[in-house]
Design a protein around this motif. Sequence first.
Motif, PDB file in Angstrom:
ATOM      1  N   GLU A 194       0.828  -1.207   0.000  1.00 50.30           N
ATOM      2  CA  GLU A 194       0.000   0.000   0.000  1.00 50.30           C
ATOM      3  C   GLU A 194       0.862   1.256   0.000  1.00 50.30           C
ATOM      4  OE1 GLU A 194      -3.281   2.549  -0.030  1.00 50.30           O
ATOM      5  OE2 GLU A 194      -3.018   0.448  -0.601  1.00 50.30           O
ATOM      6  N   ILE A 195       2.002   1.191   0.668  1.00 49.71           N
ATOM      7  CA  ILE A 195       2.924   2.335   0.650  1.00 49.71           C
ATOM      8  C   ILE A 195       3.376   2.638  -0.774  1.00 49.71           C
ATOM      9  CG2 ILE A 195       5.282   3.042   1.259  1.00 49.71           C
ATOM     10  CD1 ILE A 195       4.839   1.770   4.000  1.00 49.71           C
ATOM     11  N   GLU A 196       3.746   1.614  -1.515  1.00 47.15           N
ATOM     12  CA  GLU A 196       4.186   1.817  -2.892  1.00 47.15           C
ATOM     13  C   GLU A 196       3.038   2.303  -3.768  1.00 47.15           C
ATOM     14  OE1 GLU A 196       7.331   1.794  -4.004  1.00 47.15           O
ATOM     15  OE2 GLU A 196       7.754   1.538  -1.869  1.00 47.15           O
ATOM     16  N   ASN A 197       1.830   1.801  -3.519  1.00 46.63           N
ATOM     17  CA  ASN A 197       0.656   2.270  -4.267  1.00 46.63           C
ATOM     18  C   ASN A 197       0.413   3.760  -4.022  1.00 46.63           C
ATOM     19  OD1 ASN A 197       0.135  -0.247  -5.362  1.00 46.63           O
ATOM     20  ND2 ASN A 197      -1.358  -0.825  -3.794  1.00 46.63           N
ATOM     21  N   ARG A 198       0.501   4.151  -2.757  1.00 48.16           N
ATOM     22  CA  ARG A 198       0.288   5.575  -2.427  1.00 48.16           C
ATOM     23  C   ARG A 198       1.381   6.438  -3.058  1.00 48.16           C
ATOM     24  NH1 ARG A 198      -2.449   6.398   2.734  1.00 48.16           N
ATOM     25  NH2 ARG A 198      -3.929   4.690   2.963  1.00 48.16           N
ATOM     26  N   LEU A 199       2.614   5.973  -2.982  1.00 50.80           N
ATOM     27  CA  LEU A 199       3.732   6.742  -3.544  1.00 50.80           C
ATOM     28  C   LEU A 199       3.541   6.933  -5.046  1.00 50.80           C
ATOM     29  CD1 LEU A 199       6.521   8.009  -2.870  1.00 50.80           C
ATOM     30  CD2 LEU A 199       7.538   5.824  -3.537  1.00 50.80           C
ATOM     31  N   ASN A 200       3.207   5.856  -5.742  1.00 57.82           N
ATOM     32  CA  ASN A 200       3.009   5.934  -7.194  1.00 57.82           C
ATOM     33  C   ASN A 200       1.810   6.795  -7.568  1.00 57.82           C
ATOM     34  OD1 ASN A 200       5.215   4.259  -7.705  1.00 57.82           O
ATOM     35  ND2 ASN A 200       3.979   2.395  -7.560  1.00 57.82           N
ATOM     36  N   LYS A 201       0.844   6.856  -6.681  1.00 56.44           N
ATOM     37  CA  LYS A 201      -0.358   7.640  -6.943  1.00 56.44           C
ATOM     38  C   LYS A 201      -0.068   9.137  -6.963  1.00 56.44           C
ATOM     39  CE  LYS A 201      -5.044   8.375  -5.112  1.00 56.44           C
ATOM     40  NZ  LYS A 201      -6.018   7.939  -4.079  1.00 56.44           N
ATOM     41  N   TYR A 202       0.890   9.569  -6.144  1.00 52.59           N
ATOM     42  CA  TYR A 202       1.118  11.008  -5.979  1.00 52.59           C
ATOM     43  C   TYR A 202       2.430  11.523  -6.556  1.00 52.59           C
ATOM     44  CZ  TYR A 202      -2.904  11.016  -2.889  1.00 52.59           C
ATOM     45  OH  TYR A 202      -4.182  10.893  -2.391  1.00 52.59           O
ATOM     46  N   ILE A 203       3.405  10.657  -6.710  1.00 51.37           N
ATOM     47  CA  ILE A 203       4.731  11.140  -7.076  1.00 51.37           C
ATOM     48  C   ILE A 203       4.762  11.769  -8.461  1.00 51.37           C
ATOM     49  CG2 ILE A 203       5.618   9.005  -8.101  1.00 51.37           C
ATOM     50  CD1 ILE A 203       8.211   9.528  -6.549  1.00 51.37           C
ATOM     51  N   HIS A 204       3.812  11.388  -9.329  1.00 52.51           N
ATOM     52  CA  HIS A 204       3.825  11.903 -10.703  1.00 52.51           C
ATOM     53  C   HIS A 204       3.492  13.391 -10.771  1.00 52.51           C
ATOM     54  CE1 HIS A 204      -0.528  11.234 -10.288  1.00 52.51           C
ATOM     55  NE2 HIS A 204      -0.655  12.163 -11.215  1.00 52.51           N
ATOM     56  N   TYR A 205       2.952  13.947  -9.694  1.00 50.24           N
ATOM     57  CA  TYR A 205       2.645  15.384  -9.711  1.00 50.24           C
ATOM     58  C   TYR A 205       3.912  16.228  -9.799  1.00 50.24           C
ATOM     59  CZ  TYR A 205      -2.258  14.533  -8.581  1.00 50.24           C
ATOM     60  OH  TYR A 205      -3.564  14.137  -8.627  1.00 50.24           O
ATOM     61  N   PHE A 206       5.002  15.712  -9.256  1.00 49.62           N
ATOM     62  CA  PHE A 206       6.281  16.420  -9.297  1.00 49.62           C
ATOM     63  C   PHE A 206       7.354  15.495  -9.864  1.00 49.62           C
ATOM     64  CE2 PHE A 206       4.170  18.026  -5.343  1.00 49.62           C
ATOM     65  CZ  PHE A 206       3.856  19.287  -5.824  1.00 49.62           C
ATOM     66  N   ASN A 207       8.323  16.088 -10.513  1.00 48.06           N
ATOM     67  CA  ASN A 207       9.447  15.302 -11.038  1.00 48.06           C
ATOM     68  C   ASN A 207      10.492  15.117  -9.939  1.00 48.06           C
ATOM     69  OD1 ASN A 207       8.356  15.129 -13.686  1.00 48.06           O
ATOM     70  ND2 ASN A 207       9.061  17.217 -14.099  1.00 48.06           N
ATOM     71  N   VAL A 208      10.186  14.233  -9.007  1.00 52.44           N
ATOM     72  CA  VAL A 208      11.083  14.063  -7.864  1.00 52.44           C
ATOM     73  C   VAL A 208      11.756  12.691  -7.832  1.00 52.44           C
ATOM     74  CG1 VAL A 208       9.836  15.714  -6.422  1.00 52.44           C
ATOM     75  CG2 VAL A 208       9.187  13.288  -6.379  1.00 52.44           C
ATOM     76  N   GLU A 209      11.588  11.919  -8.901  1.00 54.29           N
ATOM     77  CA  GLU A 209      12.180  10.578  -8.896  1.00 54.29           C
ATOM     78  C   GLU A 209      13.676  10.625  -8.619  1.00 54.29           C
ATOM     79  OE1 GLU A 209      10.010  11.654 -11.016  1.00 54.29           O
ATOM     80  OE2 GLU A 209       8.378  10.212 -11.156  1.00 54.29           O
ATOM     81  N   GLU A 210      14.346  11.627  -9.208  1.00 50.09           N
ATOM     82  CA  GLU A 210      15.791  11.721  -9.015  1.00 50.09           C
ATOM     83  C   GLU A 210      16.158  12.206  -7.615  1.00 50.09           C
ATOM     84  OE1 GLU A 210      14.429  15.752 -10.469  1.00 50.09           O
ATOM     85  OE2 GLU A 210      13.945  13.635 -10.852  1.00 50.09           O
TER      86      GLU A 210
END
Length: 230
Positions: free
Chosen positions: A104-120
């Motif tokens: 669920e943590i990974e699901n939540r992270l993937n749900k919101y992280i696309h709003y910002f380019n913070v992968e790096e």
Amino acid sequence: MVITVENAIKDYGDSRILDIDNLTIKKGIYVILGSNGSGKSTLLSCISGLNSLTSGNILYNGNKLDSSIKNSITILLQKPYLFRKTSYENIISGLKYKKINNKEIENRLNKYIHYFNVEELLNKKSHWLSGGERAKVALLRTSVLETEVTMLDEPTAAMDIESSMKAEELIKNLSKDNRTVIVVTHDVYQAKRIADYVIFMDKGKILEMGDKDGVLGNPKNKLLKQILNI
């Protein structure tokens, strides 16, 4: 959740910071506008339970604040603290504390992280982040909790225009599923873009409140008219 503020007084020494007769907050996005020192941040901290009133009551569905209600409320402070860990560890820290499972943590992270380019930035320690990057991480950390009530104090103040617009999209998403979002901002244009309801404060008092179009399109308060140049 229906939040009711009744006869709320907050004093610091001889200074009265809050003086609110009545305020009811239901579902949707509420934006609180006002100049510095108008009591906006103090109101948020009292509603969240971080601060206590000198007198008066704040009720949640008719009940006083308890641990179960606290678990339904999240607040992002104007100057959020980040742990001296990676951005990834900061973002998921609240979920870990609540013992949410890893899937669920990974699901939540993937749900919101696309709003910002913070992968790096995910593996970058927080003390190496810029002010804007820290603001993104802090907003993501708050968002992934998906609480019934989310309070955000100047969440985009350190962001550039592009990031602010992305943050506004995220904030709109947070209000879905019958949730409540309360945002403090100085930006009238931001209020026009995201608010369902607007609360205008000055010197600890609410001078005007109501739906966005009414308050910002046809304000009755003289000071607000001057600010909006109407």
